[in-house]
Design a protein around this motif. Sequence first.
Motif, PDB file in Angstrom:
ATOM      1  N   VAL A 102       0.854  -1.177   0.000  1.00 34.49           N
ATOM      2  CA  VAL A 102       0.000   0.000   0.000  1.00 34.49           C
ATOM      3  C   VAL A 102       0.894   1.234   0.000  1.00 34.49           C
ATOM      4  CG1 VAL A 102      -1.736   1.303   1.303  1.00 34.49           C
ATOM      5  CG2 VAL A 102      -1.793  -1.182   1.312  1.00 34.49           C
ATOM      6  N   ASP A 110       0.316   4.740   0.816  1.00 39.67           N
ATOM      7  CA  ASP A 110      -0.720   5.605   1.369  1.00 39.67           C
ATOM      8  C   ASP A 110      -0.177   6.918   1.926  1.00 39.67           C
ATOM      9  OD1 ASP A 110       0.584   4.547   3.508  1.00 39.67           O
ATOM     10  OD2 ASP A 110      -1.217   4.016   4.620  1.00 39.67           O
ATOM     11  N   GLU A 163     -10.089   4.878   1.292  1.00 41.19           N
ATOM     12  CA  GLU A 163      -9.898   3.457   1.584  1.00 41.19           C
ATOM     13  C   GLU A 163     -11.099   2.633   1.130  1.00 41.19           C
ATOM     14  OE1 GLU A 163      -8.733   0.729   5.421  1.00 41.19           O
ATOM     15  OE2 GLU A 163      -7.910   2.749   5.247  1.00 41.19           O
TER      16      GLU A 163
END
Length: 170
Positions: free
Chosen positions: A71, A73, A88
């Motif tokens: 991920v 992020d 998300e």
Amino acid sequence: MSRVKAVLDGVLRAICVTLFALLVVLVTWQVFTRLVLDNPNVWTEEAAKNVFIWLSLIGISIATGEKADVVMDFLVRKLPVAGQRVTESLAYLATIAFVLVVMVWGGWHQASMAWHQTHPVLPLTAGQLYLAVPVAGVLMGLYLLYHLAKTLTPSWAGIPDIDPEEEVEV
């Protein structure tokens, strides 16, 4: 819901451990028959490839369940909590759509088309071996739905879950 996930995690881990042990045995036997007996078994190589495929796809499902996938992020974490939740959720929905269309529907279609193709070495059909993709797709879909549900609950923002069976100190 967490207990169901815990049971599924345990079952899948046991399957992965069993498949890994089987893979080690198959590869060891293949090497032994090739190098020591100078008469390699053809079926062990094919069986090892298929066990590896099942092991990998179930392992990916476990990684999805543990949120151990890759991920990036760093930009999402700069958003406010509501923006993080929306981002998300959209990511989970997009991944669920991919899993359902490509892995479950496409994998099932491929397995059903090859269901009656006999395997030249193993006593299974190609379709039975291809079932790894839709099975992994269903498992990943379950885990993704679980994570989506957790994202949409208040506990996502840092409010702890309350277990009704857990004793509360007063």
